[in-house]
Design a protein around this motif. Structure first.
Motif, PDB file in Angstrom:
ATOM      1  N   ILE A  97      10.543 -17.203   5.577  1.00  0.00           N
ATOM      2  CA  ILE A  97      10.628 -15.770   5.152  1.00  0.00           C
ATOM      3  C   ILE A  97      11.925 -15.790   3.870  1.00  0.00           C
ATOM      4  CG2 ILE A  97      10.992 -13.288   5.244  1.00  0.00           C
ATOM      5  CD1 ILE A  97       8.277 -14.547   6.200  1.00  0.00           C
ATOM      6  N   VAL A  98      11.772 -15.735   2.756  1.00  0.00           N
ATOM      7  CA  VAL A  98      12.729 -15.760   1.713  1.00  0.00           C
ATOM      8  C   VAL A  98      13.207 -14.512   1.172  1.00  0.00           C
ATOM      9  CG1 VAL A  98      12.361 -18.201   1.431  1.00  0.00           C
ATOM     10  CG2 VAL A  98      11.259 -16.403  -0.079  1.00  0.00           C
ATOM     11  N   ASP A  99      12.453 -13.269   1.560  1.00  0.00           N
ATOM     12  CA  ASP A  99      12.784 -12.094   0.914  1.00  0.00           C
ATOM     13  C   ASP A  99      12.064 -10.959   1.448  1.00  0.00           C
ATOM     14  OD1 ASP A  99      13.921 -10.256  -0.879  1.00  0.00           O
ATOM     15  OD2 ASP A  99      12.899 -11.187  -2.591  1.00  0.00           O
ATOM     16  N   GLU A 100      12.280  -9.771   1.197  1.00  0.00           N
ATOM     17  CA  GLU A 100      11.818  -8.677   1.985  1.00  0.00           C
ATOM     18  C   GLU A 100      11.098  -7.731   0.570  1.00  0.00           C
ATOM     19  OE1 GLU A 100      13.612  -4.675   3.691  1.00  0.00           O
ATOM     20  OE2 GLU A 100      13.931  -6.467   5.135  1.00  0.00           O
ATOM     21  N   GLY A 101      10.012  -7.349   1.028  1.00  0.00           N
ATOM     22  CA  GLY A 101       9.276  -6.504   0.075  1.00  0.00           C
ATOM     23  C   GLY A 101       9.587  -5.149   0.240  1.00  0.00           C
ATOM     24  N   GLU A 102       9.048  -4.218  -0.730  1.00  0.00           N
ATOM     25  CA  GLU A 102       9.394  -2.662  -0.844  1.00  0.00           C
ATOM     26  C   GLU A 102       9.087  -2.025   0.449  1.00  0.00           C
ATOM     27  OE1 GLU A 102       7.721  -1.187  -4.155  1.00  0.00           O
ATOM     28  OE2 GLU A 102       8.874  -2.297  -5.653  1.00  0.00           O
ATOM     29  N   GLU A 103       7.951  -2.437   1.032  1.00  0.00           N
ATOM     30  CA  GLU A 103       7.263  -1.897   2.143  1.00  0.00           C
ATOM     31  C   GLU A 103       8.033  -2.343   3.517  1.00  0.00           C
ATOM     32  OE1 GLU A 103       5.402   0.996   2.099  1.00  0.00           O
ATOM     33  OE2 GLU A 103       5.393   0.510  -0.045  1.00  0.00           O
ATOM     34  N   GLY A 104       9.009  -3.546   3.400  1.00  0.00           N
ATOM     35  CA  GLY A 104       9.651  -3.804   4.574  1.00  0.00           C
ATOM     36  C   GLY A 104       9.118  -5.299   5.142  1.00  0.00           C
ATOM     37  N   ASP A 105       7.833  -5.399   4.365  1.00  0.00           N
ATOM     38  CA  ASP A 105       7.245  -6.844   4.826  1.00  0.00           C
ATOM     39  C   ASP A 105       8.133  -8.010   4.454  1.00  0.00           C
ATOM     40  OD1 ASP A 105       5.027  -5.523   5.736  1.00  0.00           O
ATOM     41  OD2 ASP A 105       3.948  -5.839   4.024  1.00  0.00           O
ATOM     42  N   GLY A 106       8.083  -9.039   5.178  1.00  0.00           N
ATOM     43  CA  GLY A 106       8.798 -10.385   4.767  1.00  0.00           C
ATOM     44  C   GLY A 106       7.749 -10.982   3.763  1.00  0.00           C
ATOM     45  N   ILE A 107       8.635 -11.782   2.854  1.00  0.00           N
ATOM     46  CA  ILE A 107       7.925 -12.508   1.740  1.00  0.00           C
ATOM     47  C   ILE A 107       8.264 -14.184   1.925  1.00  0.00           C
ATOM     48  CG2 ILE A 107       7.884 -13.002  -0.768  1.00  0.00           C
ATOM     49  CD1 ILE A 107       8.842 -10.040  -1.098  1.00  0.00           C
ATOM     50  N   PHE A 131       2.712 -12.025   1.575  1.00  0.00           N
ATOM     51  CA  PHE A 131       3.337 -10.826   2.546  1.00  0.00           C
ATOM     52  C   PHE A 131       3.225 -11.211   3.818  1.00  0.00           C
ATOM     53  CE2 PHE A 131       3.041  -8.857  -1.827  1.00  0.00           C
ATOM     54  CZ  PHE A 131       4.290  -8.513  -2.117  1.00  0.00           C
ATOM     55  N   VAL A 132       4.170 -11.095   4.721  1.00  0.00           N
ATOM     56  CA  VAL A 132       3.952 -11.183   6.097  1.00  0.00           C
ATOM     57  C   VAL A 132       4.688  -9.928   6.820  1.00  0.00           C
ATOM     58  CG1 VAL A 132       4.466 -12.740   8.285  1.00  0.00           C
ATOM     59  CG2 VAL A 132       4.195 -13.613   5.945  1.00  0.00           C
ATOM     60  N   PRO A 133       3.983  -9.011   7.371  1.00  0.00           N
ATOM     61  CA  PRO A 133       4.696  -8.087   8.314  1.00  0.00           C
ATOM     62  C   PRO A 133       5.376  -8.375   9.388  1.00  0.00           C
ATOM     63  CG  PRO A 133       2.177  -7.555   7.858  1.00  0.00           C
ATOM     64  CD  PRO A 133       2.356  -8.953   7.346  1.00  0.00           C
ATOM     65  N   GLU A 134       6.254  -7.708   9.933  1.00  0.00           N
ATOM     66  CA  GLU A 134       6.968  -7.969  11.079  1.00  0.00           C
ATOM     67  C   GLU A 134       7.751  -9.313  10.922  1.00  0.00           C
ATOM     68  OE1 GLU A 134       4.647  -7.732  14.651  1.00  0.00           O
ATOM     69  OE2 GLU A 134       3.813  -5.620  13.916  1.00  0.00           O
ATOM     70  N   ALA A 135       8.477  -9.405   9.833  1.00  0.00           N
ATOM     71  CA  ALA A 135       9.060 -10.743   9.609  1.00  0.00           C
ATOM     72  C   ALA A 135      10.310 -10.498   8.791  1.00  0.00           C
ATOM     73  CB  ALA A 135       8.037 -11.594   8.917  1.00  0.00           C
ATOM     74  N   GLU A 136      11.324 -11.195   9.090  1.00  0.00           N
ATOM     75  CA  GLU A 136      12.527 -10.838   8.622  1.00  0.00           C
ATOM     76  C   GLU A 136      13.341 -11.859   7.817  1.00  0.00           C
ATOM     77  OE1 GLU A 136      15.213  -9.828  11.829  1.00  0.00           O
ATOM     78  OE2 GLU A 136      14.060  -7.899  12.019  1.00  0.00           O
ATOM     79  N   MET A 137      13.991 -11.905   6.872  1.00  0.00           N
ATOM     80  CA  MET A 137      14.733 -13.018   6.151  1.00  0.00           C
ATOM     81  C   MET A 137      15.181 -14.252   7.110  1.00  0.00           C
ATOM     82  SD  MET A 137      15.261 -12.842   2.808  1.00  0.00           S
ATOM     83  CE  MET A 137      16.892 -13.156   2.427  1.00  0.00           C
TER      84      MET A 137
END
Length: 257
Positions: free
Chosen positions: A210-220, A229-235
């Motif tokens: 995970i290298v970034d965070e989306g506007e909805e809080g999903d990990g990117i 996009f990956v929900p429940e994932a952090e940088m």
């Protein structure tokens, strides 16, 4: 009045070469396959009814290319200019000629190809699926990102597998039986919308960071520059994910770690 007579007579009255023109009209009306300015390739185009409709819908700024092993008379109904190629789409030589004529990416690939009928249902079905696969290969080769595809195929045991193949290449798929199809016909049209060109498909399992965070809080995560996009994932998380939905420019995945 029987349905087949209605569409036959309508085609004669409105200047279309075949009643099948109304099949494409319905497909386009329901799924917006051809827009003004589009480049369209029509496989199995003789005698030219679909070419007439495609030219009308693409308009004067569009372009339409028809392919068939039978001769196609010049199309002059109006709209986009129409070019024709005489050849067999099961042959590599014809596929190469079409690709050279196109000279780039196209917006829509259509196929109304059908086998010579034997009367043996399973054989006719298998041959129609083979032709549909040839059309899908051509669409995969010619379509740009977000392009659309529609192909005729006869119902039978291999239809579901073919539909899965189409779904693998497009963001949205649907199967229709237009009103203009003859009542006794087993034909359906499989439509793929929004060609996928990214490196992932539904069902893929990947190890990502995970290298970034989306506007909805999903990990990117990034896969060959493609956004996942990956929900429940952090940088900084490194995890295994499964792709569950793919769009032309991004995809969604769920954790599998």
């Amino acid at each position: 009045m029987a349905g087949k007579d209605e569409y036959y007579n309508r085609a004669k009255q409105q200047g279309y070469r075949a009643r099948s023109a109304y099949k494409l009209k319905q497909l386009n009306r329901e799924l917006d396959l051809i827009s003004s300015g589009d480049t369209v390739v029509d496989l199995g185009a003789a005698p030219g009814g679909w070419l007439q409709v495609a030219a009308e819908e693409a308009g004067e700024h569009g372009r339409v290319i028809g392919v068939d092993f039978q001769r196609i008379d010049a199309v002059e109904k109006g709209g986009a200019p129409v070019e024709t190629i005489r050849g067999d789409m099961t042959e590599d030589e014809t596929k190469a000629e079409v690709k050279e004529a196109v000279g780039g990416r196209v917006d829509t690939v259509l196929s109304d190809m059908a086998p010579n009928m034997t009367g043996e249902y399973n054989l006719d079905h298998a041959r129609s699926v083979y032709l549909a696969q040839q059309a899908l290969e051509t669409a995969s080769d010619l379509l740009g990102e977000g392009g659309d595809f529609a192909v005729k195929v006869f119902q039978g045991q291999d239809l579901e597998g073919f539909k899965d193949d189409v779904a693998h290449e497009f963001a949205f798929t649907r199967t229709l039986s237009p009103d203009a199809s003859r009542d006794a016909s087993s034909e359906v049209y499989v439509v793929g919308k929004n060609k996928l060109t990214g490196p992932v498909r539904v069902g893929d399992e990947l190890d990502v960071e995970i290298v970034d965070e989306g506007e909805e809080g999903d990990g990117i995560a990034k896969v060959e520059g493609f956004t996942l996009f990956v929900p429940e994932a952090e940088m900084g998380d490194e995890l295994r994910v499964e792709v569950v939905d793919v769009k032309p420019r991004f995809a969604f995945a769920e954790r599998r770690d």
